[in-house]
Design a protein around this motif. Sequence first.
Motif, mmCIF file in Angstrom:
data_model
loop_
_atom_site.group_PDB
_atom_site.id
_atom_site.type_symbol
_atom_site.label_atom_id
_atom_site.label_comp_id
_atom_site.label_asym_id
_atom_site.label_seq_id
_atom_site.Cartn_x
_atom_site.Cartn_y
_atom_site.Cartn_z
ATOM 1 N N SER A 69 0.886 -1.289 -0.633
ATOM 2 C CA SER A 69 0.063 0.067 -0.450
ATOM 3 C C SER A 69 0.670 1.317 0.092
ATOM 4 O O SER A 69 1.896 1.261 0.493
ATOM 5 N N GLY A 70 0.296 2.590 -0.462
ATOM 6 C CA GLY A 70 0.768 3.556 -0.289
ATOM 7 C C GLY A 70 0.634 4.898 -0.308
ATOM 8 O O GLY A 70 -0.904 3.926 -1.071
ATOM 9 N N ASN A 71 1.172 6.082 -0.950
ATOM 10 C CA ASN A 71 0.030 7.373 -1.464
ATOM 11 C C ASN A 71 0.863 8.026 -2.094
ATOM 12 O O ASN A 71 1.880 8.012 -2.741
ATOM 13 N N ILE A 72 0.196 8.350 -3.079
ATOM 14 C CA ILE A 72 0.223 8.914 -4.560
ATOM 15 C C ILE A 72 0.173 10.249 -4.190
ATOM 16 O O ILE A 72 -0.728 10.799 -4.518
ATOM 17 N N PRO A 73 1.027 11.547 -4.008
ATOM 18 C CA PRO A 73 0.194 12.931 -4.125
ATOM 19 C C PRO A 73 0.387 12.864 -5.404
ATOM 20 O O PRO A 73 1.427 13.315 -6.821
ATOM 21 N N LEU A 74 -0.468 13.921 -6.151
ATOM 22 C CA LEU A 74 -0.597 14.577 -7.473
ATOM 23 C C LEU A 74 -1.727 16.318 -7.132
ATOM 24 O O LEU A 74 -1.844 16.197 -6.305
ATOM 25 N N ASP A 75 -0.993 16.525 -8.011
ATOM 26 C CA ASP A 75 -1.817 18.235 -8.369
ATOM 27 C C ASP A 75 -2.141 18.457 -9.347
ATOM 28 O O ASP A 75 -1.273 18.419 -10.624
ATOM 29 N N PHE A 76 -3.149 19.499 -10.013
ATOM 30 C CA PHE A 76 -3.363 19.539 -10.436
ATOM 31 C C PHE A 76 -3.788 20.976 -10.755
ATOM 32 O O PHE A 76 -4.390 21.747 -10.375
ATOM 33 N N SER A 77 -3.395 22.514 -12.153
ATOM 34 C CA SER A 77 -3.442 22.840 -12.959
ATOM 35 C C SER A 77 -4.150 23.104 -13.298
ATOM 36 O O SER A 77 -3.682 22.864 -14.407
ATOM 37 N N ARG A 78 -5.297 24.313 -13.408
ATOM 38 C CA ARG A 78 -5.854 25.298 -14.397
ATOM 39 C C ARG A 78 -5.986 27.088 -14.863
ATOM 40 O O ARG A 78 -5.934 27.505 -13.609
ATOM 41 N N THR A 79 -5.229 27.546 -15.552
ATOM 42 C CA THR A 79 -6.209 29.200 -15.422
ATOM 43 C C THR A 79 -6.851 29.422 -16.533
ATOM 44 O O THR A 79 -7.771 29.111 -18.207
ATOM 45 N N THR A 80 -7.561 30.143 -16.414
ATOM 46 C CA THR A 80 -8.975 30.958 -16.729
ATOM 47 C C THR A 80 -8.747 32.469 -16.547
ATOM 48 O O THR A 80 -8.331 32.848 -15.720
ATOM 49 N N ASN A 81 -9.282 33.197 -17.724
ATOM 50 C CA ASN A 81 -9.215 34.652 -17.408
ATOM 51 C C ASN A 81 -10.663 34.532 -17.367
ATOM 52 O O ASN A 81 -11.049 34.565 -17.201
ATOM 53 N N ILE A 82 -11.043 36.063 -16.254
ATOM 54 C CA ILE A 82 -11.952 36.681 -15.727
ATOM 55 C C ILE A 82 -12.291 38.066 -15.649
ATOM 56 O O ILE A 82 -10.658 39.074 -16.072
ATOM 57 N N THR A 83 -12.784 38.794 -16.724
ATOM 58 C CA THR A 83 -12.943 40.663 -16.055
ATOM 59 C C THR A 83 -14.092 40.682 -15.219
ATOM 60 O O THR A 83 -14.949 40.616 -15.136
ATOM 61 N N VAL A 84 -13.426 41.872 -14.606
ATOM 62 C CA VAL A 84 -14.465 42.224 -13.194
ATOM 63 C C VAL A 84 -14.023 43.495 -13.311
ATOM 64 O O VAL A 84 -14.005 44.602 -13.437
ATOM 65 N N GLY A 85 -15.447 44.076 -13.505
ATOM 66 C CA GLY A 85 -16.239 45.337 -14.057
ATOM 67 C C GLY A 85 -17.404 45.729 -12.577
ATOM 68 O O GLY A 85 -17.328 45.278 -11.694
ATOM 69 N N GLU A 86 -17.807 46.767 -13.087
ATOM 70 C CA GLU A 86 -18.112 47.308 -11.253
ATOM 71 C C GLU A 86 -19.352 47.949 -11.943
ATOM 72 O O GLU A 86 -20.051 48.642 -13.325
#
Length: 92
Positions: A69-86
Amino acid sequence: MTATAKVTKTVWNMDDGTSVICTGHGTPYADRYGKQSSPTCGHTYTRQGRYAVTATSYWTVAWAGIGQSGNIPLDFSRTTNITVGESQVLSQ
């Protein structure tokens, strides 16, 4: 053989110099919350603009089989662009 994956945290790079670390599932948005901050994980932008937001989720996969038995560390990244207005509404 068995394997169980669980997310341990999600780190949000908000592209305004702020990182937000979220654990758990968070709170889904509902209209009744209005403008109040998230009780579990949130961020408020203070300036208008376009931001490249990156979310990185960190996982641990626990596995067992054939006497090991054991543990496997994983990481996943995603990027998106957002526009913030008022938007302001005036009414009498």
